[in-house]
Design a protein around this motif. Structure first.
Motif, short mmCIF file in Angstrom:
data_model
loop_
_atom_site.label_atom_id
_atom_site.label_comp_id
_atom_site.label_asym_id
_atom_site.label_seq_id
_atom_site.Cartn_x
_atom_site.Cartn_y
_atom_site.Cartn_z
N ARG A 1 0.92 -1.17 0.13
CA ARG A 1 0.11 -0.14 -0.06
C ARG A 1 0.90 1.20 0.09
O ARG A 1 1.93 1.37 0.87
N GLY A 2 0.39 2.17 -0.77
CA GLY A 2 1.42 3.41 -0.85
C GLY A 2 0.23 4.52 -0.62
O GLY A 2 -0.88 4.67 -1.12
N TRP A 3 0.52 5.67 0.04
CA TRP A 3 -0.35 6.85 0.20
C TRP A 3 0.68 7.97 0.62
O TRP A 3 1.77 7.82 0.94
N SER A 4 -0.02 9.22 0.38
CA SER A 4 0.50 10.18 0.77
C SER A 4 -0.71 11.47 0.71
O SER A 4 -1.74 11.27 0.18
N THR A 5 -0.53 12.16 1.91
CA THR A 5 -1.33 13.44 2.08
C THR A 5 -0.60 14.75 2.04
O THR A 5 -0.92 15.65 2.09
N GLU A 6 0.57 14.45 1.37
CA GLU A 6 1.40 16.08 1.32
C GLU A 6 1.24 16.46 -0.04
O GLU A 6 0.53 15.92 -0.87
N GLY A 7 1.27 17.63 -0.10
CA GLY A 7 0.94 18.36 -1.54
C GLY A 7 -0.46 18.59 -1.67
O GLY A 7 -1.40 18.70 -0.76
N VAL A 8 -0.86 18.75 -2.99
CA VAL A 8 -2.23 18.91 -3.49
C VAL A 8 -2.79 17.56 -3.55
O VAL A 8 -2.36 16.65 -3.97
N ILE B 1 0.10 12.84 -9.16
CA ILE B 1 1.53 13.37 -9.81
C ILE B 1 1.45 14.73 -10.58
O ILE B 1 2.31 15.52 -10.33
N TRP B 2 0.34 14.64 -11.36
CA TRP B 2 0.17 15.98 -12.28
C TRP B 2 -0.05 17.34 -11.39
O TRP B 2 0.36 18.17 -11.72
N ALA B 3 -0.76 16.87 -10.12
CA ALA B 3 -1.07 18.05 -9.38
C ALA B 3 0.14 18.68 -8.51
O ALA B 3 0.16 19.80 -7.99
#
Length: 61
Positions: A3-10, A46-48
């Motif tokens: 599982r991969g997740w991120s709440t960093e950035g937009v 990624i684009w955001a």
């Protein structure tokens, strides 16, 4: 699988990945891909959050 997740950035991303290894005839790894279960979600994230270099720079060796 992982599982991969991120709440960093937009925005955020939370998806399952499958790490796929390919072994050549010599028994050595010759390629590895890490496809996402939700490629559209990853593309949007990624684009955001990241900009690409200009096309000629991306194609340069």
């Amino acid at each position: 699988m992982h599982r991969g997740w991120s709440t960093e950035g937009v925005g955020k991303v939370d998806t399952i990945w499958a790490l796929v290894w390919h072994f050549g005839a010599d028994g050595k790894v010759d390629s590895v891909v890490n496809p996402s279960a939700d490629q559209h979600q990853m593309d949007s994230f990624i684009w955001a959050n990241f900009s690409l270099a200009a096309l000629p720079d991306r194609l340069a060796p």
